[in-house]
Scaffold this active site. Structure first.
Site, PDB file in Angstrom:
ATOM      1  N   ASP A  22      -5.705   7.385  29.732  1.00 51.73           N
ATOM      2  CA  ASP A  22      -6.194   6.964  28.420  1.00 51.73           C
ATOM      3  C   ASP A  22      -7.706   7.130  28.357  1.00 51.73           C
ATOM      4  O   ASP A  22      -8.419   6.630  29.239  1.00 51.73           O
ATOM      5  CB  ASP A  22      -5.831   5.498  28.162  1.00 51.73           C
ATOM      6  CG  ASP A  22      -6.385   5.016  26.836  1.00 51.73           C
ATOM      7  OD1 ASP A  22      -5.876   5.450  25.796  1.00 51.73           O
ATOM      8  OD2 ASP A  22      -7.355   4.227  26.853  1.00 51.73           O
TER       9      ASP A  22
ATOM     10  N   HIS B 283       0.832  -1.209   0.000  1.00 51.61           N
ATOM     11  CA  HIS B 283       0.000   0.000   0.000  1.00 51.61           C
ATOM     12  C   HIS B 283       0.866   1.259   0.000  1.00 51.61           C
ATOM     13  O   HIS B 283       0.499   2.277   0.564  1.00 51.61           O
ATOM     14  CB  HIS B 283      -0.913   0.055   1.229  1.00 51.61           C
ATOM     15  CG  HIS B 283      -1.653  -1.202   1.518  1.00 51.61           C
ATOM     16  ND1 HIS B 283      -1.159  -2.184   2.344  1.00 51.61           N
ATOM     17  CD2 HIS B 283      -2.855  -1.650   1.080  1.00 51.61           C
ATOM     18  CE1 HIS B 283      -2.041  -3.173   2.419  1.00 51.61           C
ATOM     19  NE2 HIS B 283      -3.070  -2.874   1.660  1.00 51.61           N
TER      20      HIS B 283
END
Length: 591
Positions: free
Chosen positions: A574, A227
């Site tokens: 987080d 890719h």
């Protein structure tokens, strides 16, 4: 970089390319809506069902993956847009309605995050629905070594086609799902590949590239992915010099970062040269000769098979990949060695085997459109819950998630892209709405099944995919606790089901405690619940785990790329862990 195309509309391009496969092989059919190519339900396929093997990925890699659908090869291939994974619903449609499932289904794709999550979620949904399903992600690339690959592991590139060919041949011979799955892991573990390209590729329909996307004329990218991903380094080299570098990356035992498979002159190996799409057959022939010569003269290796072609491309990529498969005993007996399975005939456009006359002359009008019946989707269990109490407890947790949205959004704006809180709130609200409508089942599996599709459709982003995979796996985990006798679900059963779901989630994300993700809250919760049976202690453990994320350096997720780490380190937990913490604290408080 070539930026001119005959078809500039990428959607039209993908659809017509897939349709063309039904013109070159009449034994396959095309589901346009879901971009699925699948084997037609012939009498042979229906009367003697075999393990179904489904693969797929982004378009632009033709003939992979749909081009490998046919007798002796894949049962179905699912296509995404160019260089983008198909979504979970496409893959789920392929599993549940386009292939036989009586002997089980192997969902196998290349090791890229989008493919792993979407194909993995579909596999978990199939298992939750009662279909025997396994999932495996192939990684064969050594251009990016262990240090750079990290927890993500090896990428899947050209050599992965050898894994598909061998396991599909075994399935065609009647191999069981366990045998096919085990062999996939074995072959992938004996495989090394590396690619090289002189240029990036241009995707139809996209703007022309910036100058920094163009590889200088005199340089070659060693280890380039399929890719446009970078490899190990760029070199200015002749073909012999380039091949020398590539073979060293695959074979040299002194390169500890890339020494994934130990290959010696005593081993029997298969050599595959894969055209990335834009190299002339004339030049590929020169590449094959150079690789073969150096293998023999430098390493003392003479391959027992040399397979050359255009198997897994990067559109019209101006490069190639080389792969070496070390042949090993499969333990499956005569006729089922790796080499015999590789040599077995196959009728697929992408493989060098002609379609038989009998296939052309057969009745090629049948289609497969097996709808997943509700009885299989909602297979009853013997596990019961107090539905109203479950609603009350779950509502308490979801309410806390909704209230916490501003806080989670604030944190995610600092260390992410700001959508975590909104996504979790949207999902929580949708689940509350679903639980408030209609009767709630007392069957624990059915109750959870009522929630799963709501989370899938209303919770966005990476958190949405992770929650969806986990919940589908939790359904399967509950089914594993069903002994066949009526029993009420208690903390012990929930803990066992949660551990099973966590193991399943580990197939699709390498995240572990310490990586600064929601796993820092999830794992302590599960472990504490398993050891104590006390949901309140478990929720407190999740809270402690979330607090610890404030001082963790991110190794996964968007936070890895966020700069100015010193500004939030020690202050910002987080966001995903905070969202999960609030859910668990709410549940514990109402239990």
């Amino acid at each position: 970089m070539q930026t001119k195309h005959f078809i500039d509309d990428p959607t039209h391009l993908v659809h017509t390319a897939l349709h063309s496969l039904t013109l070159t092989n009449p034994s396959v059919a095309f589901d346009l809506t879901n971009k699925i190519i699948y084997r037609r339900p012939t009498k042979e396929l229906l009367d003697e069902p075999k393990v179904s093997i489904i693969s797929g990925g982004g378009s632009g890699h033709e003939p992979a993956f749909a081009g490998f659908v046919g007798k002796g090869f894949l049962t179905a291939g699912v296509a995404g847009t160019i260089f983008a994974s198909p979504n979970t619903l496409q893959v789920q449609r392929a599993i549940m309605s386009r292939v036989p499932t009586e002997k089980g289904v192997l969902v196998i794709t290349f090791n890229y995050t989008g493919d792993v999550l979407n194909f993995g979620l579909a596999a978990e949904k199939a298992k939750a629905a009662g279909v025997e399903t396994e999932f495996f992600a192939i990684g064969d690339d050594v251009g990016v070594g262990r240090e750079k690959g990290g927890k993500v592991g090896r990428r899947g590139i050209g050599g992965s086609i050898l894994v598909l060919k061998i396991i599909c041949a075994l399935a065609e011979l009647g191999g069981s799902l366990s045998e096919v799955y085990t062999l996939a892991k074995k072959v992938a573990g004996n495989l090394v590949s590396v690619g090289a390209s002189m240029e990036h590729v241009h995707v139809p329909g996209r703007e022309n590239p910036n100058s920094d996307e163009i590889i200088p004329t005199e340089e070659i990218e060693v280890g380039m992915g399929i890719h446009n991903e970078p490899g190990s380094h760029k070199v200015s080299a002749t073909l012999p010099e380039l091949v020398k570098i590539m073979l060293a990356q695959m074979i040299d035992p002194e390169d500890k970062d890339r020494h994934f498979v130990h290959i010696t002159k005593q081993d029997k190996v298969v050599l595959l040269i894969n055209n990335l799409g834009g190299v002339s057959n004339l030049e590929i022939g020169g590449v094959v000769a150079e690789v073969h010569t150096q293998l023999k003269e430098k390493w003392g290796i003479t391959p027992v098979r040399v397979i050359v072609g255009t198997f897994i491309t990067s559109l019209n990529g101006l490069g190639f990949s080389a792969s070496l498969l070390k042949l090993d005993d499969t333990g499956l007996g005569q006729g089922k060695s790796m080499l015999e399975l590789l040599d077995a005939p196959a009728e697929a456009f992408g493989w060098a085997a002609a379609t038989r006359t009998s296939t052309w002359e057969a009745d090629n009008s049948a289609t497969m459109d097996r709808e997943a019946d509700s009885a299989r989707d909602l297979k009853a269990s013997h596990l019961s819950i107090d539905a109203q109490q479950a609603h009350t407890v779950l509502k308490a947790g979801l309410d806390k998630v909704i209230v916490a949205e501003p806080e989670v959004t604030k944190y995610d704006t600092i260390v992410g892209d700001g959508d975590c809180g909104i996504g979790l709130k949207r999902g929580a609200e949708a689940v509350l709405k679903e639980l408030s409508s209609g009767d709630l089942p007392t069957d624990a599996v059915a109750f959870l099944n009522k929630i799963v599709p709501v989370v899938e459709h209303h919770t966005d982003g990476t958190s949405g995919a992770l929650y969806s995979i986990f919940l589908n796996a939790l359904v399967h985990g509950l089914r594993e606790q069903d002994t066949g006798s009526s029993q009420k679900v208690d903390a012990k059963i929930w803990a066992a089901a949660l551990k099973s779901a966590r193991t399943a989630l580990g197939k699709y994300t390498p995240a572990a405690v310490g990586d600064r993700t929601l796993i820092d809250a999830l794992d302590p919760f599960i472990e504490t619940l398993s050891s104590t049976g006390d949901v309140k202690k478990a929720a407190e453990a999740a809270k402690e785990g979330t607090e610890k994320t404030k001082t963790m350096k991110a190794s996964l997720g968007r936070a890895v790329y966020v700069g100015a780490e010193s500004e939030w380190m020690g202050k910002v937990p987080d966001p995903g862990a905070v969202g999960l913490q609030e859910l668990l604290l709410g549940i514990a408080g109402a239990s």
